[in-house]
Design a protein around this motif. Sequence first.
Motif, PDB file in Angstrom:
ATOM      1  N   SER A  80       0.826  -1.211   0.000  1.00 50.37           N
ATOM      2  CA  SER A  80       0.000   0.000   0.000  1.00 50.37           C
ATOM      3  C   SER A  80       0.858   1.258   0.000  1.00 50.37           C
ATOM      4  O   SER A  80       0.564   2.232  -0.698  1.00 50.37           O
ATOM      5  N   GLU A  83       2.408   1.541  -3.506  1.00 48.31           N
ATOM      6  CA  GLU A  83       1.419   1.946  -4.509  1.00 48.31           C
ATOM      7  C   GLU A  83       1.079   3.428  -4.387  1.00 48.31           C
ATOM      8  O   GLU A  83       0.882   4.117  -5.396  1.00 48.31           O
ATOM      9  N   LYS A  87       1.773   6.088  -7.354  1.00 50.84           N
ATOM     10  CA  LYS A  87       0.692   6.915  -7.897  1.00 50.84           C
ATOM     11  C   LYS A  87       1.186   8.326  -8.183  1.00 50.84           C
ATOM     12  O   LYS A  87       0.786   8.947  -9.179  1.00 50.84           O
ATOM     13  N   ARG A  92       1.177   2.476 -12.435  1.00 50.21           N
ATOM     14  CA  ARG A  92       0.242   1.519 -11.848  1.00 50.21           C
ATOM     15  C   ARG A  92       0.911   0.152 -11.840  1.00 50.21           C
ATOM     16  O   ARG A  92       1.072  -0.476 -12.888  1.00 50.21           O
ATOM     17  N   SER A  95       0.910  -5.972  -8.490  1.00 56.40           N
ATOM     18  CA  SER A  95       1.268  -6.264  -7.095  1.00 56.40           C
ATOM     19  C   SER A  95       0.667  -7.584  -6.635  1.00 56.40           C
ATOM     20  O   SER A  95      -0.451  -7.942  -7.024  1.00 56.40           O
TER      21      SER A  95
END
Length: 529
Positions: A80, A83, A87, A92, A95
Motif C-alpha cells: 500500500s 502503490e 501513484k 500503476r 502487485s
Amino acid sequence: MTLFEHDGRLLVVDCGVLFPDVDQPGVDLILPDFTPILDRLDDIEAIVITHGHEDHIGGIPFLLRHKNDIPLVGSQFSISLVEAKLKEHRIRPTSTVVAEDETLDLGPFGLEFLAVNHSIPDALAVGIRTSAGTVLHTGDFKMDQLPLDGRITDLAGFARLGSEGVDLLLSDSTNAETPGFVASEREIGPVIDDMFDGVTGRIIVASFASHVHRVQQIFDAAHNHGRKVAFVGRSMVRNMGIAQDLGLLNAPAGLMVSMDEAVTLPKDKVVFMSTGSQGEPMSALGRMASGDHRHIKVEPDDTIILASSLVPGNETAVYGVINRLAMTGATVIHKGVAKVHVSGHAPAGELLYVLNTVKPSNVLPVHGEARHLQAHARLAVQSGVDPEQVIVAENGDVIDLVDGKAVLAGHVDNKLIYVDGLSVGDVGEPVLHERRILGDGGFIAATVVIDSENGKVVGGPTISAKGFSNDPNAFDDVLPLISDAMEQAASEDVSDPYQLQQILRRTVGKWVNDTYRRRPMIVPHVLEV
C-alpha cells in the motif's frame, strides 16, 4: 537492493534510497545503480519488499520507470505504501500481497515469508529456496517480546529453516555494535503519557512518518489528556491514512482533527503529529524550527518531543533543529534526555540468537555501515561460523553460492546515482566536487577584453565574486597583476584565448592563495574585439 540470480532468472529483494550527506550538496536522493541489469529487466521475476521504509522501497519508482510491469511482492501495508508512492509517479504496478507463513513460487525461486518485528508494521523476512541452496534474508528486524501489535519475530520459523539447512544468511547489521537486547515498545507509552501531564501549551511530536506504533502511543496519550491530534506533513498524512484504512492505527471517535481546526483550539487541547525527526530542512518540523511553517509558529510554552532515533549521518542536522527550537524557549525532549524511542534493529544479543538458531553455513551481513557489517561478522565467527564463510561485501560485489559454499566471485562496476530535482543521474562526482568548492570558497569571475589583432588589453580587467568577501575593495590589488600578466603575454605573442584564460586563472588563483589562503572556484573570461 539485493539481486539474486539462478537459472538465468533474477529476483530483486528491496530497492531503496540513501539520503545525502553534507558533502553531497543539492542532492535529494541517492539511488542504486541499475545499469548492470537494464538489459535484463525481462529476466526479473519480481521485486520482493521486506518492509515499507524509504531505504527499502524509495528506489522502486525509479526502477519501474525503465519497466513498469515488474511485479511487486510484499505485505499489505508495504504494498500500500509503495502503490501510494507510485501513484505520484503515475505508475500503476502489478502487485501481489503476501503474509507471514505463506509461500510463493516465482520461476526457479521458492519463497517463504516469515513475520519479523520492526519499527513499522507488516515487516517480513524471506526464505529463498533454489536448487543451488537456501537463503534466508531477515530484512530489518528486532526481537521485541511485547510488541504493541503482538506480532513477534518468528524465531520458530527461523529454526525450522535452519533445521532444513540455510546455506546463506543475510541479516540486518545496524545495531551489531550495540550489546544486549532491545527494550520493548511498551516501555515508551507510559513515558510519553507522563510527558503530557501538566503541559499547558501545545505539544508537537516528531516521528518517522511510517512509525504506526509510535503514532498510536501519541493517540493514546492525547486521548487520556483530552487533546485532539492533527497530522502535519504530507508523508505523515498519507502513511497514517493508509494505516487507518488497514486497521493498523486506531483513533477514538473525534480524536483527529484537521490542521485548520487544530490551530483554533486552546493550546492545552491539541497535539501536532509531525514529520521531520531527522532534521530534514524541508520537513514540517524543519520549517517550524526556521520559522517558515505557514500554520505553526513555535512559542515558549510549547513542548516538542522528537520520538525517534538518530539515523547515522543525521546527527548534525537533528541537533541543529533542536538548537533552533530551543532558541524559541520551547521545551525540547529527545532520546538523549528521555526514553521516547527504542530502536527498530536487533542489537548484538539478538543477532547471536538468530545465528545460533539458524546455524547458517555462510553469513553475509547486510544493512549497515562498514563498522556495523564488521561487528556482525565478528558475532558470526563467535557463534561458530567458519571465518572463511563470513563475507563482508561492498556494493557491486558478486557472491557465488555453489555446493553450500559462498565465495566472493567478482565485482560489478557501479556508482551512486544522484537525484537532483527532476533529474536522475546527470549530477556526478565532478559536479559535486564543483559544488563543494563553491560552498567552501565561493566563486570568482575574472574578465578581460583584448584586441584580437595584437592581444593587448582594451577593457578591464574586472572581477565579480559570490560567497567570497563582503569587502567591495577586496580585489583592488589583483587588478594590476592581471594587467601586467596580460601585457607580458602580448609581448610574447601569446594570443590564443584558451592560453590567455589559463594565465588569467593562474594569476588570480596565486594571488587569492597568497593573500587569503583560500581556494574559490575561479572562472576566467577572455573576450576578443
